[in-house]
Design a protein around this motif. Structure first.
Motif, PDB file in Angstrom:
ATOM      1  N   PHE A 106     -46.803 -60.969  43.914  1.00 49.40           N
ATOM      2  CA  PHE A 106     -45.376 -60.682  43.820  1.00 49.40           C
ATOM      3  C   PHE A 106     -45.001 -60.400  42.376  1.00 49.40           C
ATOM      4  CE2 PHE A 106     -45.804 -63.103  47.651  1.00 49.40           C
ATOM      5  CZ  PHE A 106     -44.774 -62.695  48.481  1.00 49.40           C
ATOM      6  N   GLU A 107     -43.962 -59.590  42.213  1.00 47.42           N
ATOM      7  CA  GLU A 107     -43.404 -59.287  40.897  1.00 47.42           C
ATOM      8  C   GLU A 107     -41.914 -59.583  40.949  1.00 47.42           C
ATOM      9  OE1 GLU A 107     -44.616 -55.683  38.518  1.00 47.42           O
ATOM     10  OE2 GLU A 107     -42.622 -55.063  39.231  1.00 47.42           O
ATOM     11  N   LYS A 108     -41.400 -60.171  39.889  1.00 49.12           N
ATOM     12  CA  LYS A 108     -39.968 -60.470  39.839  1.00 49.12           C
ATOM     13  C   LYS A 108     -39.228 -59.246  39.313  1.00 49.12           C
ATOM     14  CE  LYS A 108     -36.990 -64.285  39.171  1.00 49.12           C
ATOM     15  NZ  LYS A 108     -36.901 -65.659  38.731  1.00 49.12           N
ATOM     16  N   ARG A 109     -38.304 -58.750  40.151  1.00 47.15           N
ATOM     17  CA  ARG A 109     -37.478 -57.592  39.794  1.00 47.15           C
ATOM     18  C   ARG A 109     -36.034 -57.947  40.090  1.00 47.15           C
ATOM     19  NH1 ARG A 109     -40.918 -52.969  42.947  1.00 47.15           N
ATOM     20  NH2 ARG A 109     -42.867 -53.259  41.821  1.00 47.15           N
ATOM     21  N   GLU A 110     -35.202 -57.869  39.067  1.00 44.33           N
ATOM     22  CA  GLU A 110     -33.773 -58.158  39.218  1.00 44.33           C
ATOM     23  C   GLU A 110     -33.551 -59.490  39.923  1.00 44.33           C
ATOM     24  OE1 GLU A 110     -31.748 -54.806  40.904  1.00 44.33           O
ATOM     25  OE2 GLU A 110     -32.761 -53.412  39.552  1.00 44.33           O
ATOM     26  N   ASN A 111     -34.244 -60.537  39.461  1.00 43.60           N
ATOM     27  CA  ASN A 111     -34.129 -61.907  39.978  1.00 43.60           C
ATOM     28  C   ASN A 111     -34.563 -62.067  41.432  1.00 43.60           C
ATOM     29  OD1 ASN A 111     -33.233 -63.014  37.535  1.00 43.60           O
ATOM     30  ND2 ASN A 111     -31.158 -62.309  37.958  1.00 43.60           N
ATOM     31  N   THR A 112     -35.399 -61.155  41.922  1.00 47.03           N
ATOM     32  CA  THR A 112     -35.895 -61.224  43.295  1.00 47.03           C
ATOM     33  C   THR A 112     -37.402 -61.038  43.280  1.00 47.03           C
ATOM     34  OG1 THR A 112     -33.821 -60.285  44.123  1.00 47.03           O
ATOM     35  CG2 THR A 112     -35.714 -60.176  45.579  1.00 47.03           C
ATOM     36  N   TRP A 113     -38.116 -61.826  44.086  1.00 49.49           N
ATOM     37  CA  TRP A 113     -39.567 -61.675  44.199  1.00 49.49           C
ATOM     38  C   TRP A 113     -39.880 -60.561  45.195  1.00 49.49           C
ATOM     39  CZ3 TRP A 113     -42.599 -63.494  40.669  1.00 49.49           C
ATOM     40  CH2 TRP A 113     -42.215 -64.617  39.948  1.00 49.49           C
ATOM     41  N   VAL A 114     -40.623 -59.559  44.723  1.00 48.39           N
ATOM     42  CA  VAL A 114     -40.963 -58.390  45.528  1.00 48.39           C
ATOM     43  C   VAL A 114     -42.490 -58.369  45.722  1.00 48.39           C
ATOM     44  CG1 VAL A 114     -40.905 -55.869  45.608  1.00 48.39           C
ATOM     45  CG2 VAL A 114     -39.020 -57.117  44.535  1.00 48.39           C
ATOM     46  N   PRO A 115     -42.957 -58.255  46.958  1.00 51.08           N
ATOM     47  CA  PRO A 115     -44.404 -58.150  47.151  1.00 51.08           C
ATOM     48  C   PRO A 115     -44.893 -56.794  46.651  1.00 51.08           C
ATOM     49  CG  PRO A 115     -43.261 -57.851  49.233  1.00 51.08           C
ATOM     50  CD  PRO A 115     -42.222 -58.199  48.223  1.00 51.08           C
ATOM     51  N   VAL A 116     -45.950 -56.806  45.833  1.00 48.40           N
ATOM     52  CA  VAL A 116     -46.448 -55.560  45.251  1.00 48.40           C
ATOM     53  C   VAL A 116     -47.891 -55.256  45.634  1.00 48.40           C
ATOM     54  CG1 VAL A 116     -44.846 -55.509  43.308  1.00 48.40           C
ATOM     55  CG2 VAL A 116     -47.044 -56.691  43.065  1.00 48.40           C
ATOM     56  N   ARG A 117     -48.614 -56.240  46.128  1.00 49.28           N
ATOM     57  CA  ARG A 117     -50.018 -56.013  46.444  1.00 49.28           C
ATOM     58  C   ARG A 117     -50.491 -57.032  47.461  1.00 49.28           C
ATOM     59  NH1 ARG A 117     -52.803 -56.095  41.242  1.00 49.28           N
ATOM     60  NH2 ARG A 117     -51.632 -54.188  41.061  1.00 49.28           N
ATOM     61  N   ALA A 118     -51.402 -56.606  48.313  1.00 46.53           N
ATOM     62  CA  ALA A 118     -52.071 -57.500  49.254  1.00 46.53           C
ATOM     63  C   ALA A 118     -53.551 -57.187  49.210  1.00 46.53           C
ATOM     64  CB  ALA A 118     -51.517 -57.320  50.665  1.00 46.53           C
ATOM     65  N   GLN A 119     -54.346 -58.230  49.387  1.00 50.19           N
ATOM     66  CA  GLN A 119     -55.787 -58.041  49.372  1.00 50.19           C
ATOM     67  C   GLN A 119     -56.413 -58.867  50.478  1.00 50.19           C
ATOM     68  OE1 GLN A 119     -57.589 -58.953  45.625  1.00 50.19           O
ATOM     69  NE2 GLN A 119     -59.649 -58.543  46.340  1.00 50.19           N
ATOM     70  N   LYS A 120     -57.257 -58.229  51.259  1.00 53.84           N
ATOM     71  CA  LYS A 120     -57.969 -58.930  52.329  1.00 53.84           C
ATOM     72  C   LYS A 120     -58.990 -59.876  51.715  1.00 53.84           C
ATOM     73  CE  LYS A 120     -60.353 -58.208  56.672  1.00 53.84           C
ATOM     74  NZ  LYS A 120     -59.503 -58.653  57.721  1.00 53.84           N
ATOM     75  N   LYS A 121     -59.109 -61.047  52.275  1.00 45.79           N
ATOM     76  CA  LYS A 121     -60.068 -62.042  51.778  1.00 45.79           C
ATOM     77  C   LYS A 121     -61.481 -61.600  51.997  1.00 45.79           C
ATOM     78  CE  LYS A 121     -57.080 -65.947  52.426  1.00 45.79           C
ATOM     79  NZ  LYS A 121     -57.056 -66.570  51.159  1.00 45.79           N
TER      80      LYS A 121
END
Length: 121
Positions: A106-121
């Motif tokens: 997640f990345e914090k943008r304008e005081n909100t956590w936004v998911p930016v990446r997912a990775q399969k285990k």
């Protein structure tokens, strides 16, 4: 929504649940579960003409730690309860509990956590 825009959906930080890790002010367990659901729908289920909902995250164990300025990586563990839909109809009578298969960043943008990446285990 395509694979490159799934991360643009934002989640409210003030949902009243505790942060998922030691990172004060990080995403909540619910936010991580909803990002997990969104990733599955954009990258997996839609290829099959289905939609998936995360219905339960009581046994979902994401551990979130800082991974850079205004970023946290959530290593998932435990299980999520998923409900599948095909053509608007439930595919099974009750949610199915499955092990968490994706870690999220997640990345914090304008005081909100936004998911930016997912990775399969």
């Amino acid at each position: 929504m395509n694979k490159t825009t799934w991360a643009m959906v934002t989640f409210s930080v003030g949902l009243g649940l505790s942060a998922c890790g030691e990172e004060a002010g990080g995403p909540t367990v619910e936010q991580v579960a909803k990002a997990y659901e969104m990733y599955m729908n954009v990258n997996l289920a839609t290829e099959l003409g289905q939609r998936i909902e995360v219905r339960g995250w009581e046994d979902f164990k994401p551990g979130c730690k800082s991974s850079g300025p205004e970023r946290v990586k959530c290593i998932t563990g435990g299980k999520v309860e998923l409900m599948g839909f095909q053509g608007g109809e439930q595919t099974v009578p009750k949610p199915v509990s499955v092990p968490a298969e994706f870690d999220l960043e997640f990345e914090k943008r304008e005081n909100t956590w936004v998911p930016v990446r997912a990775q399969k285990k």
